[in-house]
Design an enzyme around this catalytic site. Structure first.
Site, short mmCIF file in Angstrom:
data_model
loop_
_atom_site.label_atom_id
_atom_site.label_comp_id
_atom_site.label_asym_id
_atom_site.label_seq_id
_atom_site.Cartn_x
_atom_site.Cartn_y
_atom_site.Cartn_z
N HIS B 59 24.18 15.25 32.78
CA HIS B 59 24.74 15.96 33.95
C HIS B 59 26.14 15.46 34.25
CE1 HIS B 59 24.22 12.72 37.01
NE2 HIS B 59 23.19 12.37 36.27
N ASP B 61 27.69 16.18 37.42
CA ASP B 61 27.91 15.94 38.86
C ASP B 61 27.68 14.46 39.14
OD1 ASP B 61 25.16 16.55 38.17
OD2 ASP B 61 24.70 16.42 40.31
N ASP B 92 26.78 7.11 35.16
CA ASP B 92 25.81 8.12 35.64
C ASP B 92 26.52 9.41 35.92
OD1 ASP B 92 23.72 9.51 36.82
OD2 ASP B 92 23.72 8.33 38.67
N GLU B 126 22.33 17.64 39.27
CA GLU B 126 21.30 16.61 39.13
C GLU B 126 21.15 15.76 40.38
OE1 GLU B 126 19.17 12.93 38.03
OE2 GLU B 126 21.20 13.06 38.82
N GLU B 127 22.27 15.38 40.96
CA GLU B 127 22.22 14.51 42.14
C GLU B 127 21.74 15.27 43.38
OE1 GLU B 127 22.42 11.51 41.58
OE2 GLU B 127 23.85 11.10 39.98
N ASP B 155 20.07 8.97 30.94
CA ASP B 155 20.50 8.99 32.34
C ASP B 155 19.89 7.82 33.13
OD1 ASP B 155 21.77 9.93 34.59
OD2 ASP B 155 20.22 11.39 35.08
N HIS B 405 25.19 5.06 41.59
CA HIS B 405 25.03 5.43 43.01
C HIS B 405 25.70 4.42 43.95
CE1 HIS B 405 21.38 8.36 42.52
NE2 HIS B 405 22.17 8.37 41.47
#
Lengths: 434, 434
Positions: B59, B61, B92, B126-127, B155, B405
């Site tokens: 992903h 995003d 990520d 995804e997030e 991921d 994150h």
């Protein structure tokens, strides 16, 4: 007609000698702004050593009110509809303050001698916790209050629509916070779920150990100091007018814990209760969040009754929670503190002013009063009683449905006028008995 | 050097045939605004029936990032400091996506035949919960995905700084809300404390019945479907590199529930866990409020492991809470619902692609990988496996301290380069084994 927005303070100023204190003190609002504390008005009329001296306590500040909250009339313009006087403060507490002034004025208008010496304590911070009042009472104990024989508070309601009441007790309150901490940051339940003593699990176990499903408090020793129930007291509950079904319906509760009027009243007034208010620091929003809160604070409080004492209750609660927590063998830290401790209040109902009030009620309303207590905490009654060491009585004027603190607060025209008469009759009866 | 702000999508576009779907779909934000869903990119390269077809999921995003959150470099300008490439999305998931593209490009630059057919699924939501992805996979099952033999997801992270890992399972999650209601308005604890079944007391008892202080879930039957521990599996935990003391210190936890590496790993990966997240509708602010909440909602969730099933767990939880509640004989209403049910995922680690990845890791890093699971829930692995019915593998490139994150997210230059090599080696090994 009086208006809640025209300060009765003006009337006081004209009729009495008054002392303005606390002019230079300030209170800080949550937004950081500071405001001057409104002065506490001490006023007096008459100083005859042969007469009893009655001190009336009231307050002129009110709860917030906005038309758009659901008021049918402008909350700050007193409006009469079908014999009801609507307006913020109408029953809490401007109406009763004015009724007392009306009673005093009546004697002066009729050029009759007032049978009692009058003192007033009128504050403007009651709805904000009576900031500065206790300090003032202590400071003035041997000055302003030295000649006071009786203290009358008229800041609560009857238990019914039509039957007057005399209030002789209020519950106290011990408010607790119990904090359980693993670390000051939250965890993700996917990454840590399964290997931690989770603070929420500890806290839920602690809070779950406090009270059972029948409302019985599980803290060892907590009932030890509760005054035993006498036969005389039991009879008082029996005599009280309460339509239990109507009470249940208007409370919108499916079923109470007890089935009889007497049990309901006793559990609201003369037995302690424990309520869990909430948890700070956990996930409290709508929706789903997979968080393990790292640090949580439970809040609960115990309503105290005679002869419970906040300092004893504090020890019992701490001891109990420490026992429960240590059995869990948790690696978290726990801390308990009592953040507020307010003693219960009970008066001697055989005191002269209770007898005088009963006779005055009989004269004006043709009935015996309901002898009631209040399940809530009104700290000022206990403060007056403990500091001045004189009899305190709560003599309400408003009906049960007046809606203090709610939208469309009102006082009935009938209650207001008969209440003014009641205070005047009370002066006469008290002078006779004293 | 690549930059997280220059979309790898551009690179994909140049090299592969791609299909753009979901162009006309929208997602509604909490503030009411609608935004178009970013297209999910399906791309392919090669269609040789003699070669295996590997589909890579990634992903583009990222989580939000602002310099003032505590970033030492601009989060949207990739910045190398001491061999670490800092930037939002570095690990990520843009770094791994580019590493895979690098591996493919390497064969083309060397004019060597690619040993596998390649497919890409690259999403941009995804997030935000992979909106639209499951639907797409189902729709394309017999088209785009019909020729896919293996699915690779990169991921997640290694369990250590230097030792590569292969991830073969993730826990699922059943998220519950349990509501206890007396009425839709709160009560004052002075006025009603003592005569009510208080919703908070009921809720605390319900939540307190879920898990004991050792982390053991108390819901009857909940462990029935948990896969038995085999000797072979036990050996895998033993072989994993984990410095327990360092893990404990970096987690800032005083003590875990278990003392050994094996127990810790098993309770994070292969046993269920239950976490209580919080309570909605109660008093959750700082300070004191003497409220009896009229209606409260508890939130908790259970991380599921093979072979637990969300629908069975839902029944067990409801049955258990109904039992507990009925024993309390409360007059309140209780309602339980599972608001989210995500199945656990486990792969067959004897599948060819796991063997190929192990060999490739041995070639590039000179070591066996840690065979790990993830305690969190990554729904896409189970969705691919269930829908396409092919082997799914998670092959992470990033080190344990990459900080997905978090502020100052990074991927090590070493991980990025060796990771690109790993993917290339994996293609070769997979072609040999297939």
């Amino acid at each position: 007609m009086f208006s809640p927005s025209s300060p009765p303070a003006r009337l006081l100023e004209k009729a009495f000698q008054y002392i303005d204190l606390h002019q230079n003190e300030f209170v800080e609002l949550p937004n950081g702004q500071t405001l001057p504390i409104p002065p506490i008005i001490l006023a007096e009329l008459g100083n005859d050593p042969k007469k009893p001296t009655v001190c009336f306590y009231g307050h002129l500040d009110v709860q917030p009110a906005r038309k758009e909250d659901g008021w049918l009339t402008d909350p700050y313009t007193l409006t009469e509809v079908d014999g009801k006087l609507y307006g913020r403060g109408a029953t809490d507490n401007k109406g009763p303050v004015l009724a007392w002034i009306n009673a005093v004025s009546a004697f002066r208008s009729l050029e009759e001698d007032l049978p009692v010496n009058i003192k007033f304590v009128i504050e403007g911070m009651e709805e904000a916790g009576s900031v500065g009042l206790e300090e003032l009472v202590r400071e003035e104990k041997d000055q302003f209050f030295s000649s006071v024989d009786y203290i009358v508070i008229s800041d609560n309601l009857w238990l019914s629509q039509r039957k007057p009441a005399l209030t002789y007790g209020t519950r106290g309150n011990s408010y607790f916070r119990v904090e359980v901490k693993c670390r000051d940051q939250d965890f993700h339940s996917g990454t840590f779920g399964g290997v931690l003593n989770e603070p929420m699990a500890d806290l839920v176990a602690l809070l779950g150990s406090l009270v059972d499903s029948s409302g019985h408090i599980l803290i060892p020793g907590i009932y030890d100091q509760v005054a035993p129930l006498t036969e005389e007291e039991r009879k008082m509950y029996k005599a009280i007018h309460l339509d239990l079904e109507e009470y249940r319906r208007s409370s919108r509760v499916k079923r109470f814990l007890f089935d009889t009027k007497e049990e309901i009243l006793m559990h609201l007034w003369r037995y302690p209760s424990l309520s869990i208010h909430g948890i700070e620091g956990a996930f409290d929003e709508p929706g789903a969040k997979t968080v393990i809160p790292g640090q949580v604070i439970g809040k609960f409080s115990i309503r105290l009754v005679p002869h419970m004492d906040t300092s004893v209750v504090e020890k019992q609660v701490k001891q109990h929670l420490e026992n429960i927590f240590s059995k869990r063998n948790s690696s978290n830290q726990m801390a308990v503190s009592m953040t507020l401790g307010l003693q219960p209040w009970i008066a001697n109902i055989k005191d002269n002013q209770y007898l005088a009030a009963k006779r005055a009620i009989k004269t004006v309303f043709g009935t015996e009063p309901d002898m009631i207590r209040d399940g809530s905490t009104i700290p000022i009654a206990r403060i007056f009683q403990d500091t001045i060491q004189k009899s305190v009585m709560m003599l309400p004027l408003g009906a049960v449905d007046d809606g203090e603190h709610a939208q469309n607060e009102k006082i009935n025209r009938w209650n207001y006028i008969e209440g003014s008469k009641l205070f005047a009759a009370f002066f006469l009866e008290l002078a006779k008995l004293h």
